[in-house]
Design a protein around this motif. Structure first.
Motif, PDB file in Angstrom:
ATOM      1  N   THR A  16      25.588  43.237-113.317  1.00  0.00           N
ATOM      2  CA  THR A  16      24.855  43.466-112.072  1.00  0.00           C
ATOM      3  C   THR A  16      24.155  44.813-112.154  1.00  0.00           C
ATOM      4  O   THR A  16      24.677  45.757-112.742  1.00  0.00           O
ATOM      5  CB  THR A  16      25.816  43.465-110.856  1.00  0.00           C
ATOM      6  OG1 THR A  16      26.547  42.249-110.852  1.00  0.00           O
ATOM      7  CG2 THR A  16      25.049  43.593-109.552  1.00  0.00           C
ATOM      8  N   ALA A  17      22.972  44.881-111.572  1.00  0.00           N
ATOM      9  CA  ALA A  17      22.197  46.118-111.561  1.00  0.00           C
ATOM     10  C   ALA A  17      21.533  46.283-110.204  1.00  0.00           C
ATOM     11  O   ALA A  17      21.404  45.318-109.447  1.00  0.00           O
ATOM     12  CB  ALA A  17      21.128  46.077-112.651  1.00  0.00           C
ATOM     13  N   MET A  18      21.108  47.481-109.912  1.00  0.00           N
ATOM     14  CA  MET A  18      20.274  47.736-108.739  1.00  0.00           C
ATOM     15  C   MET A  18      18.839  47.866-109.233  1.00  0.00           C
ATOM     16  O   MET A  18      18.542  48.683-110.097  1.00  0.00           O
ATOM     17  CB  MET A  18      20.689  49.026-108.030  1.00  0.00           C
ATOM     18  CG  MET A  18      22.066  48.978-107.399  1.00  0.00           C
ATOM     19  SD  MET A  18      22.201  47.801-106.038  1.00  0.00           S
ATOM     20  CE  MET A  18      21.241  48.616-104.779  1.00  0.00           C
ATOM     21  N   LEU A  19      17.968  47.014-108.700  1.00  0.00           N
ATOM     22  CA  LEU A  19      16.543  47.063-109.017  1.00  0.00           C
ATOM     23  C   LEU A  19      15.867  47.864-107.920  1.00  0.00           C
ATOM     24  O   LEU A  19      15.989  47.538-106.735  1.00  0.00           O
ATOM     25  CB  LEU A  19      15.949  45.660-109.086  1.00  0.00           C
ATOM     26  CG  LEU A  19      14.438  45.576-109.293  1.00  0.00           C
ATOM     27  CD1 LEU A  19      14.035  46.143-110.657  1.00  0.00           C
ATOM     28  CD2 LEU A  19      13.955  44.156-109.136  1.00  0.00           C
ATOM     29  N   VAL A  20      15.160  48.921-108.299  1.00  0.00           N
ATOM     30  CA  VAL A  20      14.525  49.824-107.345  1.00  0.00           C
ATOM     31  C   VAL A  20      13.011  49.685-107.462  1.00  0.00           C
ATOM     32  O   VAL A  20      12.445  49.858-108.547  1.00  0.00           O
ATOM     33  CB  VAL A  20      14.949  51.292-107.601  1.00  0.00           C
ATOM     34  CG1 VAL A  20      14.353  52.214-106.550  1.00  0.00           C
ATOM     35  CG2 VAL A  20      16.471  51.415-107.639  1.00  0.00           C
ATOM     36  N   THR A  21      12.375  49.361-106.323  1.00  0.00           N
ATOM     37  CA  THR A  21      10.919  49.167-106.280  1.00  0.00           C
ATOM     38  C   THR A  21      10.333  50.015-105.156  1.00  0.00           C
ATOM     39  O   THR A  21      11.046  50.537-104.304  1.00  0.00           O
ATOM     40  CB  THR A  21      10.567  47.691-106.020  1.00  0.00           C
ATOM     41  OG1 THR A  21      11.108  47.296-104.754  1.00  0.00           O
ATOM     42  CG2 THR A  21      11.110  46.789-107.117  1.00  0.00           C
ATOM     43  N   ARG A  22       9.006  50.117-105.144  1.00  0.00           N
ATOM     44  CA  ARG A  22       8.294  50.797-104.056  1.00  0.00           C
ATOM     45  C   ARG A  22       7.525  49.736-103.273  1.00  0.00           C
ATOM     46  O   ARG A  22       6.810  48.930-103.846  1.00  0.00           O
ATOM     47  CB  ARG A  22       7.326  51.835-104.601  1.00  0.00           C
ATOM     48  CG  ARG A  22       6.621  52.627-103.496  1.00  0.00           C
ATOM     49  CD  ARG A  22       5.759  53.745-104.023  1.00  0.00           C
ATOM     50  NE  ARG A  22       6.413  54.629-104.954  1.00  0.00           N
ATOM     51  CZ  ARG A  22       7.207  55.652-104.600  1.00  0.00           C
ATOM     52  NH1 ARG A  22       7.452  55.887-103.336  1.00  0.00           N
ATOM     53  NH2 ARG A  22       7.746  56.424-105.522  1.00  0.00           N
ATOM     54  N   SER A  23       7.678  49.761-101.939  1.00  0.00           N
ATOM     55  CA  SER A  23       7.022  48.752-101.098  1.00  0.00           C
ATOM     56  C   SER A  23       5.623  49.208-100.684  1.00  0.00           C
ATOM     57  O   SER A  23       5.209  50.332-100.950  1.00  0.00           O
ATOM     58  CB  SER A  23       7.870  48.455 -99.861  1.00  0.00           C
ATOM     59  OG  SER A  23       7.873  49.572 -99.005  1.00  0.00           O
ATOM     60  N   VAL A  24       4.906  48.328-100.000  1.00  0.00           N
ATOM     61  CA  VAL A  24       3.523  48.585 -99.592  1.00  0.00           C
ATOM     62  C   VAL A  24       3.405  49.831 -98.708  1.00  0.00           C
ATOM     63  O   VAL A  24       2.407  50.536 -98.764  1.00  0.00           O
ATOM     64  CB  VAL A  24       2.910  47.341 -98.905  1.00  0.00           C
ATOM     65  CG1 VAL A  24       3.581  47.044 -97.578  1.00  0.00           C
ATOM     66  CG2 VAL A  24       1.411  47.487 -98.738  1.00  0.00           C
ATOM     67  N   ASP A  25       4.432  50.132 -97.913  1.00  0.00           N
ATOM     68  CA  ASP A  25       4.369  51.319 -97.053  1.00  0.00           C
ATOM     69  C   ASP A  25       4.867  52.578 -97.759  1.00  0.00           C
ATOM     70  O   ASP A  25       4.979  53.638 -97.156  1.00  0.00           O
ATOM     71  CB  ASP A  25       5.135  51.091 -95.751  1.00  0.00           C
ATOM     72  CG  ASP A  25       6.631  50.944 -95.941  1.00  0.00           C
ATOM     73  OD1 ASP A  25       7.111  51.042 -97.088  1.00  0.00           O
ATOM     74  OD2 ASP A  25       7.335  50.727 -94.932  1.00  0.00           O
ATOM     75  N   GLY A  26       5.179  52.458 -99.057  1.00  0.00           N
ATOM     76  CA  GLY A  26       5.607  53.612 -99.841  1.00  0.00           C
ATOM     77  C   GLY A  26       7.114  53.838 -99.846  1.00  0.00           C
ATOM     78  O   GLY A  26       7.597  54.716-100.557  1.00  0.00           O
ATOM     79  N   SER A  27       7.854  53.076 -99.058  1.00  0.00           N
ATOM     80  CA  SER A  27       9.303  53.264 -99.037  1.00  0.00           C
ATOM     81  C   SER A  27       9.930  52.717-100.319  1.00  0.00           C
ATOM     82  O   SER A  27       9.357  51.865-101.002  1.00  0.00           O
ATOM     83  CB  SER A  27       9.912  52.588 -97.807  1.00  0.00           C
ATOM     84  OG  SER A  27       9.688  51.198 -97.838  1.00  0.00           O
ATOM     85  N   ILE A  28      11.104  53.226-100.628  1.00  0.00           N
ATOM     86  CA  ILE A  28      11.845  52.813-101.813  1.00  0.00           C
ATOM     87  C   ILE A  28      12.848  51.736-101.405  1.00  0.00           C
ATOM     88  O   ILE A  28      13.586  51.903-100.444  1.00  0.00           O
ATOM     89  CB  ILE A  28      12.593  54.013-102.431  1.00  0.00           C
ATOM     90  CG1 ILE A  28      11.623  55.120-102.823  1.00  0.00           C
ATOM     91  CG2 ILE A  28      13.455  53.578-103.606  1.00  0.00           C
ATOM     92  CD1 ILE A  28      10.652  54.756-103.906  1.00  0.00           C
ATOM     93  N   ASN A  29      12.857  50.631-102.141  1.00  0.00           N
ATOM     94  CA  ASN A  29      13.793  49.537-101.887  1.00  0.00           C
ATOM     95  C   ASN A  29      14.678  49.351-103.106  1.00  0.00           C
ATOM     96  O   ASN A  29      14.184  49.327-104.231  1.00  0.00           O
ATOM     97  CB  ASN A  29      13.040  48.219-101.640  1.00  0.00           C
ATOM     98  CG  ASN A  29      12.215  48.264-100.381  1.00  0.00           C
ATOM     99  OD1 ASN A  29      12.674  48.732 -99.354  1.00  0.00           O
ATOM    100  ND2 ASN A  29      10.986  47.787-100.458  1.00  0.00           N
ATOM    101  N   ALA A  30      15.971  49.209-102.863  1.00  0.00           N
ATOM    102  CA  ALA A  30      16.920  48.926-103.946  1.00  0.00           C
ATOM    103  C   ALA A  30      17.741  47.720-103.544  1.00  0.00           C
ATOM    104  O   ALA A  30      18.155  47.600-102.390  1.00  0.00           O
ATOM    105  CB  ALA A  30      17.816  50.137-104.189  1.00  0.00           C
ATOM    106  N   ARG A  31      17.933  46.829-104.489  1.00  0.00           N
ATOM    107  CA  ARG A  31      18.742  45.644-104.200  1.00  0.00           C
ATOM    108  C   ARG A  31      19.521  45.235-105.437  1.00  0.00           C
ATOM    109  O   ARG A  31      19.050  45.398-106.562  1.00  0.00           O
ATOM    110  CB  ARG A  31      17.895  44.492-103.692  1.00  0.00           C
ATOM    111  CG  ARG A  31      17.013  43.803-104.680  1.00  0.00           C
ATOM    112  CD  ARG A  31      15.646  44.337-104.842  1.00  0.00           C
ATOM    113  NE  ARG A  31      14.746  44.092-103.744  1.00  0.00           N
ATOM    114  CZ  ARG A  31      13.650  44.779-103.565  1.00  0.00           C
ATOM    115  NH1 ARG A  31      13.310  45.730-104.419  1.00  0.00           N
ATOM    116  NH2 ARG A  31      12.847  44.548-102.576  1.00  0.00           N
TER     117      ARG A  31
END
Length: 160
Positions: A16-31
Protein backbone atom coordinates in the motif's frame (compact mmCIF):
# COMPACT_ATOMS: atom_id res chain seq x y z
CA UNK A 1 24.29 -3.01 -2.02
CA UNK A 2 24.05 0.17 -4.09
CA UNK A 3 21.48 2.78 -3.09
CA UNK A 4 19.39 2.43 -6.27
CA UNK A 5 18.94 -1.33 -5.79
CA UNK A 6 18.24 -0.82 -2.08
CA UNK A 7 15.45 1.66 -2.92
CA UNK A 8 13.86 -0.74 -5.45
CA UNK A 9 14.06 -3.61 -2.94
CA UNK A 10 12.35 -1.46 -0.30
CA UNK A 11 9.61 -0.44 -2.75
CA UNK A 12 8.82 -4.11 -3.35
CA UNK A 13 8.23 -4.63 0.39
CA UNK A 14 5.09 -2.46 0.39
CA UNK A 15 1.59 -3.40 -0.71
CA UNK A 16 0.00 0.00 0.00
CA UNK A 17 1.17 3.52 -0.77
CA UNK A 18 -0.08 7.08 -0.49
CA UNK A 19 -0.42 8.71 -3.91
CA UNK A 20 -0.06 12.50 -3.65
CA UNK A 21 -1.43 14.73 -6.43
CA UNK A 22 -2.23 18.41 -6.95
CA UNK A 23 -5.86 19.30 -7.72
CA UNK A 24 -7.26 22.00 -10.02
CA UNK A 25 -7.49 24.50 -7.13
CA UNK A 26 -3.84 23.87 -6.21
CA UNK A 27 -4.55 21.85 -3.07
CA UNK A 28 -2.58 18.70 -2.31
CA UNK A 29 -4.51 15.42 -2.22
CA UNK A 30 -3.18 12.17 -0.78
CA UNK A 31 -4.98 8.86 -0.87
CA UNK A 32 -4.06 5.27 -0.07
CA UNK A 33 -3.61 2.98 -3.06
CA UNK A 34 -2.96 -0.75 -3.39
CA UNK A 35 0.36 -1.28 -5.14
CA UNK A 36 -0.29 -3.47 -8.18
CA UNK A 37 3.37 -3.90 -9.18
CA UNK A 38 6.84 -2.45 -8.72
CA UNK A 39 9.08 -3.07 -11.72
CA UNK A 40 12.83 -3.57 -11.51
CA UNK A 41 13.36 -0.03 -12.88
CA UNK A 42 11.26 1.42 -10.03
CA UNK A 43 8.08 2.09 -12.01
CA UNK A 44 5.02 1.65 -9.81
CA UNK A 45 1.64 0.46 -11.12
CA UNK A 46 -1.73 1.19 -9.55
CA UNK A 47 -5.25 0.24 -10.62
CA UNK A 48 -7.84 2.99 -10.29
CA UNK A 49 -11.25 4.10 -11.43
CA UNK A 50 -11.24 5.95 -14.74
CA UNK A 51 -13.48 8.77 -13.43
CA UNK A 52 -11.68 9.26 -10.10
CA UNK A 53 -10.37 12.53 -8.74
CA UNK A 54 -6.79 11.32 -8.95
CA UNK A 55 -7.12 10.76 -12.71
CA UNK A 56 -8.51 14.30 -13.08
CA UNK A 57 -5.63 15.60 -10.95
CA UNK A 58 -2.90 13.94 -13.05
CA UNK A 59 -4.55 15.15 -16.26
CA UNK A 60 -3.86 18.70 -15.02
CA UNK A 61 -0.51 18.08 -13.34
CA UNK A 62 1.20 14.72 -13.89
CA UNK A 63 3.92 15.34 -11.27
CA UNK A 64 3.13 13.18 -8.23
CA UNK A 65 4.65 11.81 -5.07
CA UNK A 66 4.26 8.31 -3.71
CA UNK A 67 5.01 7.64 -0.05
CA UNK A 68 5.22 4.34 1.81
CA UNK A 69 5.69 3.64 5.49
CA UNK A 70 6.15 0.65 7.75
CA UNK A 71 7.22 0.66 11.38
CA UNK A 72 10.92 1.10 10.55
CA UNK A 73 11.00 1.71 6.79
CA UNK A 74 10.02 4.82 4.85
CA UNK A 75 10.13 5.53 1.11
CA UNK A 76 9.27 8.64 -0.89
CA UNK A 77 9.17 8.72 -4.71
CA UNK A 78 8.75 11.78 -6.94
CA UNK A 79 7.77 11.17 -10.53
CA UNK A 80 5.32 11.44 -13.37
CA UNK A 81 1.94 9.69 -13.50
CA UNK A 82 0.75 8.16 -16.76
CA UNK A 83 -2.83 6.89 -17.16
CA UNK A 84 -2.61 3.66 -19.18
CA UNK A 85 -5.47 1.82 -20.87
CA UNK A 86 -3.96 -1.61 -21.53
CA UNK A 87 -6.08 -4.74 -21.09
CA UNK A 88 -3.14 -7.15 -21.39
CA UNK A 89 -1.24 -5.31 -18.62
CA UNK A 90 -4.40 -5.31 -16.50
CA UNK A 91 -4.73 -9.08 -17.08
CA UNK A 92 -1.12 -9.47 -15.88
CA UNK A 93 -1.67 -7.35 -12.74
CA UNK A 94 -5.23 -8.38 -11.82
CA UNK A 95 -5.92 -9.43 -8.23
CA UNK A 96 -9.27 -10.94 -7.20
CA UNK A 97 -9.21 -8.69 -4.13
CA UNK A 98 -9.84 -5.72 -6.41
CA UNK A 99 -13.38 -6.96 -7.08
CA UNK A 100 -14.31 -5.00 -3.95
CA UNK A 101 -13.80 -1.83 -6.02
CA UNK A 102 -14.59 -3.33 -9.43
CA UNK A 103 -17.45 -5.85 -9.00
CA UNK A 104 -17.48 -6.51 -12.77
CA UNK A 105 -13.90 -7.75 -12.51
CA UNK A 106 -11.05 -6.95 -14.84
CA UNK A 107 -13.43 -6.52 -17.77
CA UNK A 108 -14.96 -3.43 -16.12
CA UNK A 109 -14.83 -0.37 -18.34
CA UNK A 110 -14.27 1.74 -15.21
CA UNK A 111 -10.73 0.42 -14.66
CA UNK A 112 -7.67 2.43 -15.64
CA UNK A 113 -4.03 1.70 -14.87
CA UNK A 114 -1.82 4.41 -13.44
CA UNK A 115 1.93 4.02 -14.01
CA UNK A 116 4.31 6.16 -11.97
CA UNK A 117 7.62 6.82 -13.67
CA UNK A 118 10.02 7.78 -10.87
CA UNK A 119 12.52 10.59 -11.24
CA UNK A 120 13.82 10.68 -7.67
CA UNK A 121 13.48 8.56 -4.56
CA UNK A 122 14.47 8.64 -0.92
CA UNK A 123 14.47 5.97 1.75
CA UNK A 124 15.02 5.56 5.44
CA UNK A 125 15.52 1.97 6.55
CA UNK A 126 15.91 1.30 10.24
CA UNK A 127 14.85 -2.35 10.13
CA UNK A 128 16.67 -5.59 10.92
CA UNK A 129 20.41 -5.54 11.57
CA UNK A 130 20.67 -2.15 9.88
CA UNK A 131 18.18 -0.80 12.42
CA UNK A 132 20.10 -2.30 15.33
CA UNK A 133 23.30 -0.64 14.08
CA UNK A 134 21.45 2.67 13.77
CA UNK A 135 20.01 2.36 17.30
CA UNK A 136 23.52 1.80 18.65
CA UNK A 137 24.78 4.87 16.77
CA UNK A 138 21.80 6.90 17.98
CA UNK A 139 22.29 5.79 21.58
CA UNK A 140 25.98 6.68 21.49
CA UNK A 141 25.23 10.06 19.88
CA UNK A 142 22.55 10.75 22.51
CA UNK A 143 24.97 10.03 25.36
CA UNK A 144 27.58 12.28 23.74
CA UNK A 145 25.08 15.07 23.04
CA UNK A 146 25.50 14.72 19.26
CA UNK A 147 23.40 13.78 16.24
CA UNK A 148 23.78 10.21 14.94
CA UNK A 149 25.67 9.77 11.69
CA UNK A 150 23.69 8.20 8.86
CA UNK A 151 24.87 6.39 5.76
CA UNK A 152 23.47 4.92 2.54
CA UNK A 153 22.71 1.71 4.42
CA UNK A 154 20.04 3.50 6.46
CA UNK A 155 18.97 6.42 4.28
CA UNK A 156 19.69 7.87 0.86
CA UNK A 157 18.38 10.07 -1.91
CA UNK A 158 18.50 8.46 -5.36
CA UNK A 159 18.00 9.86 -8.85
CA UNK A 160 16.02 7.35 -10.85
Amino acid sequence: MNTHKKLIDLLKDFDTAMLVTRSVDGSINARPMAVAQVESNGQIWFVTERDSGKVSDVALDSEVAVTMQASNQFVSISGTAHPIDDQSKLDELWSEGWKVWFPDGKSSEKILLLRIEPSRGEYWDHSGLTGVKYLLKAGTAYLQGERPATDAETNASVSM
